[in-house]
Design an enzyme around this catalytic site. Structure first.
Site, PDB file in Angstrom:
ATOM      1  N   GLU A  86       0.848  -1.194   0.000  1.00  0.00           N
ATOM      2  CA  GLU A  86       0.000   0.000   0.000  1.00  0.00           C
ATOM      3  C   GLU A  86       0.882   1.243   0.000  1.00  0.00           C
ATOM      4  O   GLU A  86       0.419   2.340   0.276  1.00  0.00           O
ATOM      5  CB  GLU A  86      -0.972  -0.017   1.179  1.00  0.00           C
ATOM      6  CG  GLU A  86      -0.334  -0.112   2.539  1.00  0.00           C
ATOM      7  CD  GLU A  86      -1.362  -0.120   3.656  1.00  0.00           C
ATOM      8  OE1 GLU A  86      -2.161   0.814   3.721  1.00  0.00           O
ATOM      9  OE2 GLU A  86      -1.338  -1.076   4.452  1.00  0.00           O
TER      10      GLU A  86
ATOM     11  N   HIS B  42      -2.355  -9.022  12.820  1.00  0.00           N
ATOM     12  CA  HIS B  42      -1.810  -7.855  12.120  1.00  0.00           C
ATOM     13  C   HIS B  42      -1.268  -6.911  13.201  1.00  0.00           C
ATOM     14  O   HIS B  42      -1.935  -6.665  14.211  1.00  0.00           O
ATOM     15  CB  HIS B  42      -2.899  -7.160  11.290  1.00  0.00           C
ATOM     16  CG  HIS B  42      -2.463  -5.815  10.826  1.00  0.00           C
ATOM     17  ND1 HIS B  42      -1.348  -5.651  10.051  1.00  0.00           N
ATOM     18  CD2 HIS B  42      -2.948  -4.566  11.078  1.00  0.00           C
ATOM     19  CE1 HIS B  42      -1.170  -4.351   9.821  1.00  0.00           C
ATOM     20  NE2 HIS B  42      -2.127  -3.681  10.437  1.00  0.00           N
TER      21      HIS B  42
ATOM     22  N   CYS C  86      -3.382  -3.258   4.483  1.00  0.00           N
ATOM     23  CA  CYS C  86      -2.460  -4.271   5.047  1.00  0.00           C
ATOM     24  C   CYS C  86      -2.924  -5.695   4.751  1.00  0.00           C
ATOM     25  O   CYS C  86      -2.197  -6.658   5.012  1.00  0.00           O
ATOM     26  CB  CYS C  86      -2.340  -4.083   6.547  1.00  0.00           C
ATOM     27  SG  CYS C  86      -1.913  -2.412   7.018  1.00  0.00           S
TER      28      CYS C  86
HETATM   29  N1  CAA Z   1       3.000   5.499  30.178  1.00  0.00           N
HETATM   30  C1  CAA Z   1       2.416   4.339  29.772  1.00  0.00           C
HETATM   31  N2  CAA Z   1       1.381   4.303  28.889  1.00  0.00           N
HETATM   32  C2  CAA Z   1       0.940   5.473  28.373  1.00  0.00           C
HETATM   33  C3  CAA Z   1       1.500   6.706  28.778  1.00  0.00           C
HETATM   34  C4  CAA Z   1       2.572   6.688  29.718  1.00  0.00           C
HETATM   35  N3  CAA Z   1       3.145   7.834  30.132  1.00  0.00           N
HETATM   36  N4  CAA Z   1       0.849   7.676  28.115  1.00  0.00           N
HETATM   37  C5  CAA Z   1      -0.090   7.087  27.337  1.00  0.00           C
HETATM   38  N5  CAA Z   1      -0.026   5.748  27.513  1.00  0.00           N
HETATM   39  C6  CAA Z   1      -0.830   4.718  26.860  1.00  0.00           C
HETATM   40  C7  CAA Z   1      -2.303   5.090  26.720  1.00  0.00           C
HETATM   41  O1  CAA Z   1      -3.027   4.804  27.902  1.00  0.00           O
HETATM   42  C8  CAA Z   1      -2.694   4.210  25.544  1.00  0.00           C
HETATM   43  O2  CAA Z   1      -2.879   2.881  25.963  1.00  0.00           O
HETATM   44  P1  CAA Z   1      -4.360   2.230  25.996  1.00  0.00           P
HETATM   45  O3  CAA Z   1      -4.911   2.362  24.611  1.00  0.00           O
HETATM   46  O4  CAA Z   1      -4.101   0.807  26.387  1.00  0.00           O
HETATM   47  O5  CAA Z   1      -5.121   3.030  26.997  1.00  0.00           O
HETATM   48  C9  CAA Z   1      -1.437   4.186  24.670  1.00  0.00           C
HETATM   49  O6  CAA Z   1      -0.364   4.599  25.530  1.00  0.00           O
HETATM   50  C10 CAA Z   1      -1.502   5.155  23.510  1.00  0.00           C
HETATM   51  O7  CAA Z   1      -1.833   6.405  24.017  1.00  0.00           O
HETATM   52  P2  CAA Z   1      -2.918   7.314  23.273  1.00  0.00           P
HETATM   53  O8  CAA Z   1      -4.126   6.491  22.937  1.00  0.00           O
HETATM   54  O9  CAA Z   1      -3.108   8.549  24.037  1.00  0.00           O
HETATM   55  O10 CAA Z   1      -2.063   7.617  21.954  1.00  0.00           O
HETATM   56  P3  CAA Z   1      -2.365   8.548  20.759  1.00  0.00           P
HETATM   57  O11 CAA Z   1      -3.750   9.030  20.753  1.00  0.00           O
HETATM   58  O12 CAA Z   1      -1.297   9.590  20.758  1.00  0.00           O
HETATM   59  O13 CAA Z   1      -2.144   7.605  19.483  1.00  0.00           O
HETATM   60  C11 CAA Z   1      -2.602   5.750  18.056  1.00  0.00           C
HETATM   61  C12 CAA Z   1      -2.195   6.199  19.471  1.00  0.00           C
HETATM   62  C13 CAA Z   1      -4.078   6.087  17.831  1.00  0.00           C
HETATM   63  C14 CAA Z   1      -2.405   4.253  17.936  1.00  0.00           C
HETATM   64  C15 CAA Z   1      -1.708   6.498  17.007  1.00  0.00           C
HETATM   65  O14 CAA Z   1      -0.374   6.141  17.197  1.00  0.00           O
HETATM   66  C16 CAA Z   1      -2.118   6.212  15.567  1.00  0.00           C
HETATM   67  O15 CAA Z   1      -3.011   6.865  15.024  1.00  0.00           O
HETATM   68  N6  CAA Z   1      -1.421   5.230  14.883  1.00  0.00           N
HETATM   69  C17 CAA Z   1      -1.730   4.875  13.504  1.00  0.00           C
HETATM   70  C18 CAA Z   1      -3.037   4.111  13.361  1.00  0.00           C
HETATM   71  C19 CAA Z   1      -2.962   2.686  13.861  1.00  0.00           C
HETATM   72  O16 CAA Z   1      -1.913   2.118  14.029  1.00  0.00           O
HETATM   73  N7  CAA Z   1      -4.158   2.081  14.060  1.00  0.00           N
HETATM   74  C20 CAA Z   1      -4.235   0.690  14.475  1.00  0.00           C
HETATM   75  C21 CAA Z   1      -5.476  -0.002  13.939  1.00  0.00           C
HETATM   76  S1  CAA Z   1      -5.622   0.239  12.159  1.00  0.00           S
HETATM   77  C22 CAA Z   1      -4.552  -0.912  11.486  1.00  0.00           C
HETATM   78  O17 CAA Z   1      -4.128  -1.826  12.130  1.00  0.00           O
HETATM   79  C23 CAA Z   1      -4.122  -0.717  10.068  1.00  0.00           C
HETATM   80  C24 CAA Z   1      -2.751  -0.182  10.026  1.00  0.00           C
HETATM   81  O18 CAA Z   1      -1.776  -0.931   9.953  1.00  0.00           O
HETATM   82  C25 CAA Z   1      -2.561   1.255  10.134  1.00  0.00           C
END
Ligand code: CAA
Length: 401
Positions: free
Chosen positions: A80, A234, A112
């Site tokens: 992709e 995945h 993916c």
């Molecule tokens: N210590 C320990 N843990 C911490 C922390 C700290 N100081 N601060 C935050 N965390 C934890 C949070 O609690 C959270 O864990 P939980 O979900 O278990 O509660 C985790 O760290 C992530 O924190 P946030 O949710 O606040 O993070 P974010 O909003 O900044 O972004 C994300 C996380 C949404 C995954 C982002 O990285 C993203 O958009 N990534 C790309 C999209 C993605 O990977 N999606 C996955 C499903 S789609 C898919 O699989 C297809 C693909 O390949 C893309």
């Protein structure tokens, strides 16, 4: 029906990475958010003379070590992060690997999940004509914007595998579950180099697609959660698989056992997301780093492609799989990379090839056996590297056990 499955596998990851603790410091984030919250440690970064073609060719070179390339009847390239709207990345790889002209070569896309769509198609091809071998390449660069929530979930890598009626690693079961729904959780319009993502929503859709595809898979197969010794998911980031596994255990009325996924997560933690390749990186990690003899163990496999299409399927590990995998080769690939500073990573990230058709030659970096030499008249120029790649100083060992 004759057994059909995976005969050989090969992994390639960029020779450069960024420690996520360094990225967290540079972005003013708590490093534990990346290492614990997302479950990631290192992020693979491709240099400017590497792309999905060169990574895919490197992975395929590994997968074809013990395979007669004259028997490769079809090459399917799933990506992709493709490099052309028309010409398939498969054709460039076909040339680089010297595959026979009769080998059909084309590209497949559904985020993916494209690699798994290729696998399902390959099973049908081989069942139809059992002396045929199909080479599948899954190769991607996971790229979000600098200083975005998605940035620590970037990565890059390629997996290649040969599917045939002489499987040496995994015999695939016949029952599959599928799930398709038109959603906007993650996508990349033609005019953007980075994915657009609704991160939190993408996690919800991933879990829904797991539930639905598992449902069909269990209905078709009659198998239960307890019928699988290991699970591969995945892997956009490793915490996603932990959440998914807890969910699957819960809807099946059981308790999630982290040991069932532990070995499959080790390599992703040090590579990052590799989109089409990531499920198969998880499989490779399980096969190579598990201390248990996996012979006869059934592995449940969940493939998710945003947008979305998902598939649930399974396979049974074959006797002698260790000889086919040749333990240590993939681990060495991960242990011989070089760490980048944040400035070096950003320079790699921001590098652009000319878009006006002018001639441009790329500076050589370590890209394994193949490299993107440059562009000229809107054509990408690939070449085999003159020298065998030099291993970098060993860094970051990958633990087993
Ligand atoms: N210590 C320990 N843990 C911490 C922390 C700290 N100081 N601060 C935050 N965390 C934890 C949070 O609690 C959270 O864990 P939980 O979900 O278990 O509660 C985790 O760290 C992530 O924190 P946030 O949710 O606040 O993070 P974010 O909003 O900044 O972004 C994300 C996380 C949404 C995954 C982002 O990285 C993203 O958009 N990534 C790309 C999209 C993605 O990977 N999606 C996955 C499903 S789609 C898919 O699989 C297809 C693909 O390949 C893309």
């Amino acid at each position: 029906m004759k057994q059909v499955g995976i005969e050989s596998i090969g992994l390639y990851v960029p020779r450069y990475y960024v420690p996520l603790t360094d990225l967290a410091r540079a972005r003013g984030a708590d490093p534990r958010k990346y290492t614990t919250g997302l479950g990631q440690e290192l992020m693979g970064v491709p240099p400017p003379d590497e792309d999905v073609v060169t990574m895919g060719a490197n992975a395929a070179h590994e997968a074809l070590r013990d395979v007669d390339t004259d028997k490769i009847d079809t090459l399917m390239f799933a990506t992709e992060s493709g490099i052309d709207q028309s010409k398939a990345a498969a054709i460039y790889v076909h040339h680089l690997l010297g595959l026979p002209p009769r080998c059909k070569s084309f590209e497949i896309k559904q985020a993916c999940c494209g690699s798994t769509a290729a696998l399902q198609m390959a099973l049908a091809f081989v069942a139809q004509k059992p002396d045929r071998k199909v080479l599948i390449i899954a190769s991607d660069v996971a790229r979000y914007g600098l200083v975005t929530a998605g940035e620590p979930t970037q990565g890059a890598g390629a997996m290649a595998f040969v599917v045939s009626a002489q499987p040496r690693i995994l015999a695939l079961d016949n029952e599959w579950g599928s799930y398709t729904e038109d959603v906007m959780d993650f996508w990349r319009p033609n005019y953007l180099d980075e994915a657009v993502v609704d991160g939190k929503y993408s996690i919800k859709v991933y879990i829904k697609a797991l539930t639905e595809s598992w449902k069909q898979y269990t209905e078709e197969s009659g198998r239960t959660f307890a019928d699988h010794e290991h699970y591969c998911y995945h892997l956009p980031f490793t915490r996603m698989a932990e959440k998914a596994h807890q969910h699957l255990a819960k809807i099946n009325g059981g308790l999630s056992n982290p040991e069932q996924i532990k070995a499959s997560l080790r390599y992703n933690r040090k590579i990052g997301n590799s989109y089409t390749a990531s499920l198969y990186v998880g499989l490779a990690s399980l096969l190579e780093t598990s201390e248990t003899d996996l012979t006869g163990h059934r592995i449940g496999m969940f493939s998710y492609g945003s947008g979305c299409m998902a598939a649930y399927f399974s396979g049974v590990v074959l006797p002698g799989y260790r000889d086919a995998v040749q333990p240590g080769r993939m681990r060495e690939m991960l242990e011989t990379r070089r760490a980048l500073t944040i400035d070096e990573y950003e320079a790699f990230y921001l590098h652009e090839l000319p878009r006006d058709g002018s001639r441009y030659l790329t500076e050589p970096h370590d890209t394994g056996r193949y490299r993107l030499a440059g562009v000229e008249a809107h054509k990408r120029l690939y070449e085999a590297c003159a020298q065998a790649p030099q291993a970098a100083e060993p860094a970051h060992a990958v633990a087993t056990g």
